[in-house]
Motif scaffolding. Structure first.
Motif, mmCIF file in Angstrom:
data_model
loop_
_atom_site.group_PDB
_atom_site.id
_atom_site.type_symbol
_atom_site.label_atom_id
_atom_site.label_comp_id
_atom_site.label_asym_id
_atom_site.label_seq_id
_atom_site.Cartn_x
_atom_site.Cartn_y
_atom_site.Cartn_z
ATOM 1 N N VAL A 17 0.696 -1.163 0.024
ATOM 2 C CA VAL A 17 -0.080 0.076 -0.002
ATOM 3 C C VAL A 17 0.909 1.298 -0.184
ATOM 4 O O VAL A 17 2.147 1.182 0.478
ATOM 5 C CB VAL A 17 -1.014 0.189 1.082
ATOM 6 C CG1 VAL A 17 -1.909 -0.947 1.096
ATOM 7 C CG2 VAL A 17 -0.186 -0.028 2.669
ATOM 8 N N SER A 19 2.719 4.246 1.269
ATOM 9 C CA SER A 19 3.180 4.575 2.650
ATOM 10 C C SER A 19 2.524 5.761 3.141
ATOM 11 O O SER A 19 2.466 6.097 4.200
ATOM 12 C CB SER A 19 4.760 4.588 2.542
ATOM 13 O OG SER A 19 5.174 5.838 1.711
ATOM 14 N N THR A 21 -0.739 6.577 2.879
ATOM 15 C CA THR A 21 -1.986 6.047 3.693
ATOM 16 C C THR A 21 -1.512 5.490 5.174
ATOM 17 O O THR A 21 -2.079 6.019 5.969
ATOM 18 C CB THR A 21 -2.419 4.681 2.949
ATOM 19 O OG1 THR A 21 -2.136 4.924 1.503
ATOM 20 C CG2 THR A 21 -3.636 4.691 3.261
ATOM 21 N N VAL A 22 -0.446 4.761 5.099
ATOM 22 C CA VAL A 22 0.026 4.503 6.706
ATOM 23 C C VAL A 22 0.329 5.665 7.502
ATOM 24 O O VAL A 22 0.077 5.595 8.496
ATOM 25 C CB VAL A 22 1.105 3.409 6.329
ATOM 26 C CG1 VAL A 22 1.669 2.780 7.675
ATOM 27 C CG2 VAL A 22 0.786 2.123 5.501
ATOM 28 N N LEU A 23 1.171 6.618 6.889
ATOM 29 C CA LEU A 23 1.749 7.845 7.449
ATOM 30 C C LEU A 23 0.415 8.374 8.137
ATOM 31 O O LEU A 23 0.456 8.737 9.317
ATOM 32 C CB LEU A 23 2.294 8.675 6.639
ATOM 33 C CG LEU A 23 3.765 8.538 6.713
ATOM 34 C CD1 LEU A 23 4.350 9.565 5.813
ATOM 35 C CD2 LEU A 23 4.444 8.540 8.097
ATOM 36 N N GLU A 25 -2.542 7.214 8.739
ATOM 37 C CA GLU A 25 -3.241 6.349 9.675
ATOM 38 C C GLU A 25 -2.418 6.626 11.065
ATOM 39 O O GLU A 25 -2.993 6.668 11.874
ATOM 40 C CB GLU A 25 -3.252 4.876 9.241
ATOM 41 C CG GLU A 25 -3.793 3.973 10.278
ATOM 42 C CD GLU A 25 -5.539 4.290 10.089
ATOM 43 O OE1 GLU A 25 -6.159 3.937 11.106
ATOM 44 O OE2 GLU A 25 -6.003 5.017 9.499
ATOM 45 N N LEU A 26 -1.048 6.396 10.902
ATOM 46 C CA LEU A 26 -0.219 6.472 12.234
ATOM 47 C C LEU A 26 -0.722 7.640 12.793
ATOM 48 O O LEU A 26 -0.515 7.689 14.318
ATOM 49 C CB LEU A 26 1.184 6.160 11.689
ATOM 50 C CG LEU A 26 1.806 4.896 11.495
ATOM 51 C CD1 LEU A 26 3.284 5.307 11.040
ATOM 52 C CD2 LEU A 26 1.635 4.005 12.470
ATOM 53 N N ARG A 29 -3.972 7.473 14.629
ATOM 54 C CA ARG A 29 -4.080 6.821 15.733
ATOM 55 C C ARG A 29 -3.002 7.165 16.889
ATOM 56 O O ARG A 29 -3.532 6.823 18.103
ATOM 57 C CB ARG A 29 -3.601 5.251 15.388
ATOM 58 C CG ARG A 29 -4.451 4.759 14.343
ATOM 59 C CD ARG A 29 -4.721 3.261 14.196
ATOM 60 N NE ARG A 29 -3.958 2.481 14.893
ATOM 61 C CZ ARG A 29 -3.661 1.070 14.451
ATOM 62 N NH1 ARG A 29 -3.873 0.833 13.351
ATOM 63 N NH2 ARG A 29 -3.105 0.120 15.158
ATOM 64 N N LYS A 30 -1.830 8.103 16.550
ATOM 65 C CA LYS A 30 -1.253 8.437 17.724
ATOM 66 C C LYS A 30 -1.868 9.396 18.468
ATOM 67 O O LYS A 30 -2.037 9.834 19.436
ATOM 68 C CB LYS A 30 0.088 9.116 16.737
ATOM 69 C CG LYS A 30 1.175 9.209 17.733
ATOM 70 C CD LYS A 30 2.532 9.267 16.830
ATOM 71 C CE LYS A 30 2.454 10.694 16.114
ATOM 72 N NZ LYS A 30 3.691 10.575 15.314
ATOM 73 N N ARG A 33 -4.457 8.029 20.604
ATOM 74 C CA ARG A 33 -3.743 7.440 21.747
ATOM 75 C C ARG A 33 -3.403 8.561 22.870
ATOM 76 O O ARG A 33 -3.281 8.220 24.042
ATOM 77 C CB ARG A 33 -2.583 6.639 21.234
ATOM 78 C CG ARG A 33 -3.108 5.234 20.968
ATOM 79 C CD ARG A 33 -1.527 4.863 20.451
ATOM 80 N NE ARG A 33 -2.270 3.079 20.157
ATOM 81 C CZ ARG A 33 -1.507 2.127 20.213
ATOM 82 N NH1 ARG A 33 -0.195 2.248 20.661
ATOM 83 N NH2 ARG A 33 -1.940 0.950 19.839
ATOM 84 N N ALA A 223 14.443 10.184 32.142
ATOM 85 C CA ALA A 223 14.872 9.535 30.704
ATOM 86 C C ALA A 223 14.339 8.148 30.591
ATOM 87 O O ALA A 223 14.136 7.529 29.631
ATOM 88 C CB ALA A 223 16.464 9.681 30.523
ATOM 89 N N ILE A 225 11.511 6.860 31.953
ATOM 90 C CA ILE A 225 10.046 6.871 31.779
ATOM 91 C C ILE A 225 9.362 6.721 30.360
ATOM 92 O O ILE A 225 9.597 7.455 29.561
ATOM 93 C CB ILE A 225 9.194 8.109 32.615
ATOM 94 C CG1 ILE A 225 9.646 7.898 34.153
ATOM 95 C CG2 ILE A 225 7.685 8.116 32.303
ATOM 96 C CD1 ILE A 225 9.157 8.928 35.167
ATOM 97 N N THR A 226 8.534 5.595 30.304
ATOM 98 C CA THR A 226 7.917 5.380 28.948
ATOM 99 C C THR A 226 6.219 5.333 29.231
ATOM 100 O O THR A 226 6.163 5.018 30.473
ATOM 101 C CB THR A 226 8.600 4.152 28.332
ATOM 102 O OG1 THR A 226 8.071 3.100 29.092
ATOM 103 C CG2 THR A 226 10.180 4.296 28.083
ATOM 104 N N LEU B 11 9.794 3.364 6.156
ATOM 105 C CA LEU B 11 8.201 2.920 6.244
ATOM 106 C C LEU B 11 7.977 2.118 4.708
ATOM 107 O O LEU B 11 7.515 1.064 4.693
ATOM 108 C CB LEU B 11 7.278 3.979 6.253
ATOM 109 C CG LEU B 11 5.773 3.679 6.115
ATOM 110 C CD1 LEU B 11 5.371 2.779 7.204
ATOM 111 C CD2 LEU B 11 5.187 4.868 6.099
ATOM 112 N N LEU B 15 6.971 -1.848 4.317
ATOM 113 C CA LEU B 15 5.750 -2.149 3.897
ATOM 114 C C LEU B 15 6.133 -3.079 2.685
ATOM 115 O O LEU B 15 5.247 -4.251 2.675
ATOM 116 C CB LEU B 15 4.887 -1.013 3.050
ATOM 117 C CG LEU B 15 4.347 -0.029 4.083
ATOM 118 C CD1 LEU B 15 3.971 1.216 3.513
ATOM 119 C CD2 LEU B 15 3.024 -0.743 4.833
ATOM 120 N N GLN B 33 1.521 -1.102 10.709
ATOM 121 C CA GLN B 33 1.108 -0.009 11.865
ATOM 122 C C GLN B 33 1.174 -0.294 13.070
ATOM 123 O O GLN B 33 1.740 0.356 13.790
ATOM 124 C CB GLN B 33 -0.372 0.154 11.241
ATOM 125 C CG GLN B 33 -0.580 1.272 9.925
ATOM 126 C CD GLN B 33 -1.911 1.258 9.652
ATOM 127 O OE1 GLN B 33 -2.313 2.101 8.420
ATOM 128 N NE2 GLN B 33 -2.895 0.789 10.438
#
Lengths: 308, 168
Positions: A17, A19, A21-23, A25-26, A29-30, A33, A223, A225-226, B11, B15, B33
């Motif tokens: 697909v 990239s 589109t993925v960017l 989406e990322l 979602r980021k 979240r 440094a 802490i995640t 990326l 993919l 993802q």
């Protein structure tokens, strides 16, 4: 046949697909979240700065004395972070400005500063309000909120994050706890971390070196802490942290939009040599005001060197 | 290397890799993802590694090989198997494109781990050591996975040539 395999796999890979589109989406979602992760992460970082905000509001024990009414949202807030021993004596005192941009500029206040007839480290036990008023007078800077945490918690906090890295200039041994710190970089956890934060005797500059250790530890802790350890960490400290009743910690945590950067410094006081002979330290209010102003404006240089 | 920079640089390659091992671009997208979101949360550690790409590739591979995708992988394999049966009869063996498509279909029905090893060798140009790291197995397992995959593909190749009456 190998060439054919190569071509076939390349053709399969070509089907991927876009990239972009993925960017997209990322990114989406980021963002989605963000709230929980950030509130948890930032709240815990705040705690890392010697104990401030914790997310789970129900778990927070509110004490009665609120130093001041909360300022409008998103403006910088000045928070007094108080590390206390098991008898509510102040072991560590950090006055920090939490900027709207997620930066933290912190000034350590040596615990032996003389305030009237008292040492500054005795005030919190008497009345948190006394301490915040004294800090306000000394630095001519408003204390918006305070948070207090037992220093004993830091051993477990270090454990939760899998150890905190600090750098020690020269090997030292704490005669009280038998803890030994070799020179160079090392990862502290549990009792060893606690001993590192508590040791005062055997250090050239006594409490001053200890303050430096606190700063190094906090920077190292920040440094580590995640998002994944933020929640366990928050749970760990939420039972013992105390903040003033007027503080909306959740609202406070929401101001942060990214990683928290901590700059630390120590308030200048009269000759540190007198620290060992029983007399309190004198902090000049005019100098203190200027120093805090300078530090809170983010003008100090980062300290990431080794400590004693 | 920062996370954003890593994504910008890698990326597309990730993919491609994920599509090649899964033979399904949508599954590949999902996996990449999810893996990147996970990787971001521990980027302090991953970014400081010598080879962050290798590590992320390992995450992608593990994700695909995990039980979560077993069902999806089987469905894809069935679908591709159908396709593979039809391709030879339609294909003109002299046609390079048809040859390639036939091979693609045969690779798609290999067991998942064998295909991953194959892609790592023939697409990512990894050494046995690197493949072993990505798959989390020993180098001798890598060699046996690869040789089994090649054996299967060769057997198919011979069978196909025979069916079509071609001498290869």
């Amino acid at each position: 046949m190998n060439d054919l395999i190569r071509q076939a796999i390349a053709a399969e890979a070509e089907e991927r697909v876009d990239s972009r589109t993925v960017l997209a989406e990322l990114h989406k979602r980021k963002k989605r979240r963000k709230p929980l992760g950030l509130i948890v992460g930032v709240a815990t970082l705040t705690a890392a700065a010697a104990a401030a905000a914790v997310i789970i509001p129900t778990a927070i024990k509110k004490t009665d004395a609120a130093p001041a009414a909360p300022p409008p949202p998103a403006s910088p807030q000045n928070v007094l972070l108080i590390g206390i021993d098991d008898n509510n004596n102040t072991d560590a005192l950090v006055f920090a400005r939490f900027g709207g941009d997620g930066s933290v500029n912190a000034v350590s206040l040596p615990r032996d500063i003389q305030i009237g007839n008292d040492r500054i480290n005795a005030l919190f036990r008497e009345d948190p309000k006394k301490l915040t008023t004294a800090v306000e007078r000394l630095t001519a800077t408003k204390v918006d909120h305070y948070a207090a945490i037992k220093m004993a918690e830091f051993g477990r906090i270090a454990e939760v994050v899998g150890g905190v890295e600090v750098c020690v200039v020269a090997a030292t041994k704490d005669l009280e706890t038998e803890a030994f710190f070799p020179s160079g970089r090392q990862t502290l956890t549990g009792d060893q971390a606690l001993a590192f934060l508590r040791q005062r005797k055997g250090l050239e500059m006594g409490d001053f070196d200890r303050v430096k250790r606190h700063q190094a530890f906090l920077t190292g802790l920040a440094a580590k802490i995640t998002k994944s350890n933020a929640l366990p960490l928050a749970r760990e400290i939420s039972t013992t942290i105390k903040v003033d009743a007027g503080w909306d910690v959740l609202e406070f945590a929401q101001r942060f939009q990214g990683p928290v950067k901590i700059l630390t410094a120590t308030l200048p006081v009269s000759d540190p040599a007198v620290v060992t002979n029983g007399a309190g330290l004198v902090a000049d209010p005019e100098q203190a005001k200027q120093f805090v102003e300078y530090q809170f404006a983010g003008k100090a240089r980062p300290q990431d060197g080794c400590v004693r | 290397m920062g996370f954003d920079q890593f994504v910008t640089d890698r990326l597309d390659r990730l993919l491609r890799y994920a599509t090649a091992i899964t033979c399904d671009k949508h599954l590949a997208q999902d996996i990449v993802q999810n893996v990147l979101l996970r990787a971001q949360s521990k980027w302090d550690r991953i970014g400081a590694m010598d080879a962050p790409y290798l590590y992320v590739k390992r995450m992608v591979t593990n994700d695909y090989l995990s039980w979560r995708h077993r069902k999806a992988a089987r469905e894809i394999a069935v679908e591709r198997g159908e396709l593979a049966r039809h391709v030879p009869s339609m294909a003109d063996p002299a046609d390079a494109h048809a040859e390639r498509e036939a091979m693609r279909a045969r690779i798609a029905v290999l067991p998942r781990k064998q295909r991953a090893a194959l892609v790592l060798r023939f697409y990512e140009d990894c050494s046995d050591t690197e493949i072993a790291q990505v798959l989390g197995c020993t180098e001798s397992t890598v060699r046996s996975q690869l040789s089994r995959a090649l054996q299967t593909l060769r057997a198919h190749e011979i069978a196909r040539s025979a069916t079509l009456g071609v001498h290869s």
